[in-house]
Write an enzyme that holds these catalytic residues in place. Sequence first.
Site, mmCIF file in Angstrom:
data_model
loop_
_atom_site.group_PDB
_atom_site.id
_atom_site.type_symbol
_atom_site.label_atom_id
_atom_site.label_comp_id
_atom_site.label_asym_id
_atom_site.label_seq_id
_atom_site.Cartn_x
_atom_site.Cartn_y
_atom_site.Cartn_z
ATOM 1 N N PHE A 112 41.416 56.466 -13.427
ATOM 2 C CA PHE A 112 42.272 56.706 -12.347
ATOM 3 C C PHE A 112 42.404 57.381 -11.464
ATOM 4 O O PHE A 112 42.586 57.321 -10.368
ATOM 5 C CB PHE A 112 43.671 56.573 -13.397
ATOM 6 C CG PHE A 112 44.172 57.981 -13.981
ATOM 7 C CD1 PHE A 112 45.413 57.921 -13.258
ATOM 8 C CD2 PHE A 112 43.489 58.711 -14.470
ATOM 9 C CE1 PHE A 112 45.570 59.812 -12.864
ATOM 10 C CE2 PHE A 112 43.783 59.944 -15.036
ATOM 11 C CZ PHE A 112 45.177 60.108 -14.141
ATOM 12 N N LYS A 113 41.419 58.741 -11.384
ATOM 13 C CA LYS A 113 41.484 59.564 -10.490
ATOM 14 C C LYS A 113 41.318 59.783 -8.838
ATOM 15 O O LYS A 113 41.499 59.835 -8.376
ATOM 16 C CB LYS A 113 41.047 60.621 -11.015
ATOM 17 C CG LYS A 113 41.165 61.339 -12.644
ATOM 18 C CD LYS A 113 42.766 62.123 -12.264
ATOM 19 C CE LYS A 113 43.585 62.766 -13.785
ATOM 20 N NZ LYS A 113 42.303 63.142 -14.893
#
Length: 495
Positions: A112-113
């Site tokens: 998700f980063k």
Amino acid sequence: MQYRSTRDKSIKMTSAQAIAQGLSRDGGLFVPESFPFFPTGMLERMTVLPYVERAVTIMKLFLDDFTENELRDYAAKAYGYPNFDHRDVAPVVKTAEHTSFLELWHGPTCAFKDVALQMLPHLLSASLDKTGETKDACVLVATSGDTGKAALEGFCDVPRTKIMVFYPEDGVSDVQKLQMTTQQGGNVGVAAVTGNFDDAQTGVKKIFSDEKMRERLNARGYFLSSANSINWGRLLPQMAYYVSAYCDMVKSGDIAMGDNINFCVPTGNFGNILAGYYAKKIGLPIGRLICASNCNDVLTEFIETGVYNRNRAFMTTISPSMDILVSSNLERLLFDLSGGDDARVASYMKALPDEGRYTVSGEIMNGVKSHFSCGRCSDAETKATIREMYKKEHYLIDTHTAVAYNVLQSYRSKTGDMTKTVVVSTASPFKFCDSVLEALGENTTLSGLDLIDRLATFTGVRAPEPLRTLRGKAVRFSESFSKDKMPDVVEQFLA
């Protein structure tokens, strides 16, 4: 819009200055002086827009130093194909009547980063020009696994930047470690820290607050910045995927415009769930934000009791990106719920390193309880949840997403709340092959890359291309250091 420090609100900066600097010199975090609210009809209009336009719409509310066309250009580069392998960037997958998963792992590092760290380099590079900064940025990152690779990928060969990533030597998965240590680029550096994530994070914060070191780096033509979620330019893009998930659910007919939904978020450093809180603050119809912890349940204990206590054994788990005892972004929430009481926040933040704990006021605790619920999940429960989801829904999830789904099930059992809920899925299961295979009852004696092949063969699910192509890449960074050597590592990197 001005930004101020959580520890001294007399310190004010423009959005470009706050992004360029990353962390306030007093150790505080930058927050907007005020939060806008969705103009009438904005949310409705966003339902028919693609992800890029939704992201631009949200970011423009907070970044008045940037034109809409600039933000659109950055977003198109960040989220376009092949950077993200799904046309929706952050698709919502419905698995049951009341449950969906927000897949945030379709980017170049499968976590998700990427959603934030493909955008941040564009914002930072532009901020240097907008603020007239003549020095280049040295970006320092402490990672519990996913942030490091995402930041390295985002900043790789970006002009006027160098990036140094520190990760806990035994605190990341084999695949995460290989992703970082094989990173290409002439401006990147990676080093292992003997200790846990909190040791790496504390070391980075100490470097930021070391005035003499800053002076030495200034003399070499560098200033320090951050790609962790302490940087507003990293946190802001995360708000967009909460809004996008809601819009997609309206568009699909799963909910009606104005209906409340819940989000359940696997949480370590508090940045991801804080982005959800900020999305709610500007008008997104969110009911409960459910904070899901693994055995390192310092945040769950805080939400339950109002006591933040890091004086506990650090546990190494199969959800390593959540193995954190000092959750930096909680400071922003405390500032908001205290009505901007910077002196009170500063006292809490001073007590944490001095005493290892603090207790918040009743006012703040009431605010926490009004927005957040919580729960914890053991490694054994995590594995059982992976197995259950695959068996019942043929849906493969990673160890962090499994923590969130388990906590959601417990929350519903305790409260009876069947509000439609989005589980925030933070990583591809192929980043944690050994744990996922073990949960499915399969052989895990293979090496990291062979495990990727085994999981794909066993489940029939194709591994993401960025992970499949790790095979054959040469390891460039293999050194490890104690945390007290981190300043020396940075200076050598910039020599």
